[in-house]
Design a protein around this motif. Structure first.
Motif, PDB file in Angstrom:
ATOM      1  N   SER A  74      -2.873   8.249   1.466  1.00 22.80           N
ATOM      2  CA  SER A  74      -3.918   7.310   1.043  1.00 22.80           C
ATOM      3  C   SER A  74      -4.326   6.390   2.199  1.00 22.80           C
ATOM      4  O   SER A  74      -4.555   5.201   2.013  1.00 22.80           O
ATOM      5  CB  SER A  74      -3.429   6.501  -0.157  1.00 22.80           C
ATOM      6  OG  SER A  74      -2.308   5.730   0.219  1.00 22.80           O
ATOM      7  N   ILE A  75      -4.412   6.960   3.410  1.00 22.35           N
ATOM      8  CA  ILE A  75      -4.761   6.163   4.590  1.00 22.35           C
ATOM      9  C   ILE A  75      -6.229   5.700   4.587  1.00 22.35           C
ATOM     10  O   ILE A  75      -6.498   4.547   4.918  1.00 22.35           O
ATOM     11  CB  ILE A  75      -4.370   6.931   5.879  1.00 22.35           C
ATOM     12  CG1 ILE A  75      -2.835   7.005   5.955  1.00 22.35           C
ATOM     13  CG2 ILE A  75      -4.930   6.255   7.125  1.00 22.35           C
ATOM     14  CD1 ILE A  75      -2.280   7.784   7.120  1.00 22.35           C
ATOM     15  N   PRO A  76      -7.193   6.554   4.168  1.00 20.22           N
ATOM     16  CA  PRO A  76      -8.571   6.057   4.104  1.00 20.22           C
ATOM     17  C   PRO A  76      -8.702   4.810   3.214  1.00 20.22           C
ATOM     18  O   PRO A  76      -9.406   3.862   3.571  1.00 20.22           O
ATOM     19  CB  PRO A  76      -9.342   7.245   3.514  1.00 20.22           C
ATOM     20  CG  PRO A  76      -8.543   8.442   3.895  1.00 20.22           C
ATOM     21  CD  PRO A  76      -7.113   7.999   3.873  1.00 20.22           C
ATOM     22  N   ASP A  77      -7.986   4.785   2.070  1.00 19.45           N
ATOM     23  CA  ASP A  77      -8.024   3.617   1.188  1.00 19.45           C
ATOM     24  C   ASP A  77      -7.472   2.384   1.889  1.00 19.45           C
ATOM     25  O   ASP A  77      -7.950   1.272   1.694  1.00 19.45           O
ATOM     26  CB  ASP A  77      -7.198   3.866  -0.081  1.00 19.45           C
ATOM     27  CG  ASP A  77      -7.721   5.055  -0.858  1.00 19.45           C
ATOM     28  OD1 ASP A  77      -8.945   5.306  -0.794  1.00 19.45           O
ATOM     29  OD2 ASP A  77      -6.909   5.744  -1.520  1.00 19.45           O
ATOM     30  N   LEU A  78      -6.444   2.606   2.715  1.00 19.39           N
ATOM     31  CA  LEU A  78      -5.835   1.490   3.446  1.00 19.39           C
ATOM     32  C   LEU A  78      -6.840   0.892   4.419  1.00 19.39           C
ATOM     33  O   LEU A  78      -7.016  -0.329   4.486  1.00 19.39           O
ATOM     34  CB  LEU A  78      -4.588   1.985   4.188  1.00 19.39           C
ATOM     35  CG  LEU A  78      -3.873   0.949   5.060  1.00 19.39           C
ATOM     36  CD1 LEU A  78      -3.346  -0.206   4.240  1.00 19.39           C
ATOM     37  CD2 LEU A  78      -2.739   1.593   5.842  1.00 19.39           C
ATOM     38  N   LEU A  79      -7.540   1.768   5.147  1.00 20.92           N
ATOM     39  CA  LEU A  79      -8.532   1.284   6.114  1.00 20.92           C
ATOM     40  C   LEU A  79      -9.620   0.474   5.420  1.00 20.92           C
ATOM     41  O   LEU A  79     -10.060  -0.561   5.924  1.00 20.92           O
ATOM     42  CB  LEU A  79      -9.146   2.468   6.875  1.00 20.92           C
ATOM     43  CG  LEU A  79      -8.159   3.280   7.729  1.00 20.92           C
ATOM     44  CD1 LEU A  79      -8.879   4.391   8.457  1.00 20.92           C
ATOM     45  CD2 LEU A  79      -7.428   2.375   8.721  1.00 20.92           C
ATOM     46  N   LYS A  80     -10.017   0.933   4.241  1.00 19.00           N
ATOM     47  CA  LYS A  80     -11.037   0.211   3.478  1.00 19.00           C
ATOM     48  C   LYS A  80     -10.562  -1.202   3.139  1.00 19.00           C
ATOM     49  O   LYS A  80     -11.321  -2.157   3.177  1.00 19.00           O
ATOM     50  CB  LYS A  80     -11.359   1.004   2.196  1.00 19.00           C
ATOM     51  CG  LYS A  80     -12.862   1.059   1.895  1.00 19.00           C
ATOM     52  CD  LYS A  80     -13.155   1.913   0.686  1.00 19.00           C
ATOM     53  CE  LYS A  80     -13.128   3.403   1.016  1.00 19.00           C
ATOM     54  NZ  LYS A  80     -13.035   4.255  -0.194  1.00 19.00           N
ATOM     55  N   ARG A  81      -9.259  -1.295   2.795  1.00 17.55           N
ATOM     56  CA  ARG A  81      -8.718  -2.613   2.442  1.00 17.55           C
ATOM     57  C   ARG A  81      -8.705  -3.560   3.641  1.00 17.55           C
ATOM     58  O   ARG A  81      -8.787  -4.770   3.481  1.00 17.55           O
ATOM     59  CB  ARG A  81      -7.279  -2.471   1.921  1.00 17.55           C
ATOM     60  CG  ARG A  81      -7.199  -1.827   0.574  1.00 17.55           C
ATOM     61  CD  ARG A  81      -5.769  -1.665   0.129  1.00 17.55           C
ATOM     62  NE  ARG A  81      -5.191  -2.918  -0.335  1.00 17.55           N
ATOM     63  CZ  ARG A  81      -3.920  -3.059  -0.703  1.00 17.55           C
ATOM     64  NH1 ARG A  81      -3.110  -2.040  -0.615  1.00 17.55           N
ATOM     65  NH2 ARG A  81      -3.469  -4.224  -1.132  1.00 17.55           N
ATOM     66  N   LEU A  82      -8.561  -2.993   4.854  1.00 21.41           N
ATOM     67  CA  LEU A  82      -8.455  -3.828   6.047  1.00 21.41           C
ATOM     68  C   LEU A  82      -9.804  -4.435   6.441  1.00 21.41           C
ATOM     69  O   LEU A  82      -9.859  -5.397   7.203  1.00 21.41           O
ATOM     70  CB  LEU A  82      -7.883  -3.013   7.205  1.00 21.41           C
ATOM     71  CG  LEU A  82      -6.465  -2.465   6.975  1.00 21.41           C
ATOM     72  CD1 LEU A  82      -5.988  -1.733   8.204  1.00 21.41           C
ATOM     73  CD2 LEU A  82      -5.493  -3.580   6.613  1.00 21.41           C
ATOM     74  N   HIS A 117       0.860  -1.179   0.000  1.00 24.59           N
ATOM     75  CA  HIS A 117       0.000   0.000   0.000  1.00 24.59           C
ATOM     76  C   HIS A 117       0.897   1.229   0.000  1.00 24.59           C
ATOM     77  O   HIS A 117       1.758   1.374   0.872  1.00 24.59           O
ATOM     78  CB  HIS A 117      -0.933   0.016   1.212  1.00 24.59           C
ATOM     79  CG  HIS A 117      -2.031   1.025   1.050  1.00 24.59           C
ATOM     80  ND1 HIS A 117      -3.182   0.767   0.331  1.00 24.59           N
ATOM     81  CD2 HIS A 117      -2.115   2.312   1.459  1.00 24.59           C
ATOM     82  CE1 HIS A 117      -3.943   1.838   0.320  1.00 24.59           C
ATOM     83  NE2 HIS A 117      -3.312   2.802   0.981  1.00 24.59           N
ATOM     84  N   VAL A 118       0.703   2.077  -0.982  1.00 24.47           N
ATOM     85  CA  VAL A 118       1.575   3.243  -1.134  1.00 24.47           C
ATOM     86  C   VAL A 118       0.880   4.480  -0.572  1.00 24.47           C
ATOM     87  O   VAL A 118      -0.192   4.862  -1.044  1.00 24.47           O
ATOM     88  CB  VAL A 118       1.937   3.466  -2.627  1.00 24.47           C
ATOM     89  CG1 VAL A 118       2.850   4.674  -2.765  1.00 24.47           C
ATOM     90  CG2 VAL A 118       2.603   2.230  -3.203  1.00 24.47           C
ATOM     91  N   LEU A 119       1.495   5.089   0.437  1.00 23.94           N
ATOM     92  CA  LEU A 119       0.880   6.246   1.101  1.00 23.94           C
ATOM     93  C   LEU A 119       1.042   7.548   0.314  1.00 23.94           C
ATOM     94  O   LEU A 119       0.269   8.470   0.482  1.00 23.94           O
ATOM     95  CB  LEU A 119       1.518   6.443   2.483  1.00 23.94           C
ATOM     96  CG  LEU A 119       1.314   5.327   3.513  1.00 23.94           C
ATOM     97  CD1 LEU A 119       2.062   5.673   4.798  1.00 23.94           C
ATOM     98  CD2 LEU A 119      -0.169   5.143   3.804  1.00 23.94           C
ATOM     99  N   HIS A 120       2.057   7.616  -0.542  1.00 29.94           N
ATOM    100  CA  HIS A 120       2.426   8.845  -1.250  1.00 29.94           C
ATOM    101  C   HIS A 120       2.801   9.948  -0.284  1.00 29.94           C
ATOM    102  O   HIS A 120       2.290  11.064  -0.352  1.00 29.94           O
ATOM    103  CB  HIS A 120       1.315   9.293  -2.185  1.00 29.94           C
ATOM    104  CG  HIS A 120       1.156   8.385  -3.363  1.00 29.94           C
ATOM    105  ND1 HIS A 120       1.968   8.433  -4.461  1.00 29.94           N
ATOM    106  CD2 HIS A 120       0.312   7.359  -3.565  1.00 29.94           C
ATOM    107  CE1 HIS A 120       1.614   7.488  -5.310  1.00 29.94           C
ATOM    108  NE2 HIS A 120       0.614   6.810  -4.799  1.00 29.94           N
ATOM    109  N   GLY A 121       3.697   9.618   0.650  1.00 31.92           N
ATOM    110  CA  GLY A 121       4.191  10.619   1.575  1.00 31.92           C
ATOM    111  C   GLY A 121       4.189  10.088   2.996  1.00 31.92           C
ATOM    112  O   GLY A 121       3.951   8.904   3.232  1.00 31.92           O
ATOM    113  N   ALA A 122       4.493  10.974   3.930  1.00 29.74           N
ATOM    114  CA  ALA A 122       4.468  10.631   5.343  1.00 29.74           C
ATOM    115  C   ALA A 122       3.870  11.814   6.081  1.00 29.74           C
ATOM    116  O   ALA A 122       3.867  12.931   5.560  1.00 29.74           O
ATOM    117  CB  ALA A 122       5.882  10.353   5.841  1.00 29.74           C
TER     118      ALA A 122
END
Lengths: 198, 198
Positions: free
Chosen positions: A123-131, A105-110
């Motif tokens: 892209s943290i909301p997308d990560l949560l969706k994947r979980l 999962h690529v955040l595109h930054g920190a």
């Protein structure tokens, strides 16, 4: 100072790239004049295509020229592990090891309050969706080992704990081939803390 | 290792430029993705234009986007002096001094038997043609102060002497702002030889 217009335009263009100052831009521009026309056209086309044809993978946010990137589309990958990285280049570095077979999962930054980058810019909301999908069992936090990367890892760890997923952080320690003598104190301390029984 | 095709094409393109290795090419390519589309198009267009629209000045062989370069077309320049340089970049450096008001002649290289470059590969025939015009009274040899440049200057000096034109060579010596302590022996010897009464 007189430089023909097509050359000065090209110098300006090169100077927009990172790490390229006026001297290098001039050197590159004059080199372009001596290149084969075909090669110059290739480079110009590649610039346009890279900008126009690339998008983010709808699953892992990595850059791709399809809807889903090659890793996400690969049925042979282990879908129970997601490795979180800051940048598409980190995926390339990781793939180069040929040791990791999970997804990314690529955040595109920190997270960086100094630069005004909060969790919502990544892209943290997308990560949560994947979980939400229950196949995911481990999340490896592979953000950079610097202040921003550590802060992002810490933030994600707290955010994701309630999901009941194993969250791990890549190890800190001495780089292979490095020299103990020249290691900084923090790295050395981390290397001692992370020691393992042989 | 998987890199989307548009990116790897761009990396290949950048790697054709001098002094840009795989790491830098990758860094530049990923930076391009984060640039404004307009800026990328500008750079691509500049590449194409620089290659297509530039030609050699029919008089001095400098690169130009017209038939004659701006220096040759400028009626205010002193047409009795021609400064011979190796490269179009040398003209830019010379113009930056704002001290020289004569014309130029760009050789596009220096004599180098090692690289198979003889007098015929350079624009020396065009230079001889220019000397037939009797307005030219002085030829300043401003080729680089290295082996190839010196050899080229020596060759031109012998070739042009029969024309009865004054042939001069730019001075060797310590660079201004330099440090005598760090000057190499050859430069220091040349600086001593070239000393002038104050």
């Amino acid at each position: 100072m007189y430089i023909p217009d097509p050359i000065s335009k090209l110098i300006d263009g090169f100077m927009r790239l990172p790490g390229i100052g006026p001297k290098t831009a001039q050197r590159l521009s004059f080199y372009v004049l001596s290149m084969e026309e075909e090669d110059v056209m290739e480079l110009a086309k590649a610039l346009v295509r890279a900008k126009r044809d690339l998008q983010r993978c709808e699953e892992c946010s990595n850059i791709t020229d399809q809807k889903r990137c090659r890793v996400c589309g690969d049925k042979g990958r282990d879908r129970s592990v997601i490795c979180v990285v800051q940048d598409p280049r980190d995926v390339i570095a990781m793939e180069r090891t040929k040791e990791y077979h999970g997804l990314y999962h690529v955040l595109h930054g920190a997270i960086s309050p100094m630069e005004g980058i909060g969790p919502d810019e990544l892209s943290i909301p997308d990560l949560l969706k994947r979980l939400e999908d229950e196949t995911v069992q481990e999340l490896i936090l592979a953000t950079n080992p610097n202040i921003e990367g550590e802060a992002t890892a810490m933030y994600l760890q707290r955010l994701i704990k309630p999901f009941g997923i194993k969250v791990t952080r890549i190890a800190h320690g001495l780089p292979v081939g490095g020299d103990l003598e020249y290691a900084d104190e923090v790295t050395l301390t981390k290397a001692m803390e992370g020691r393992r029984e042989l």
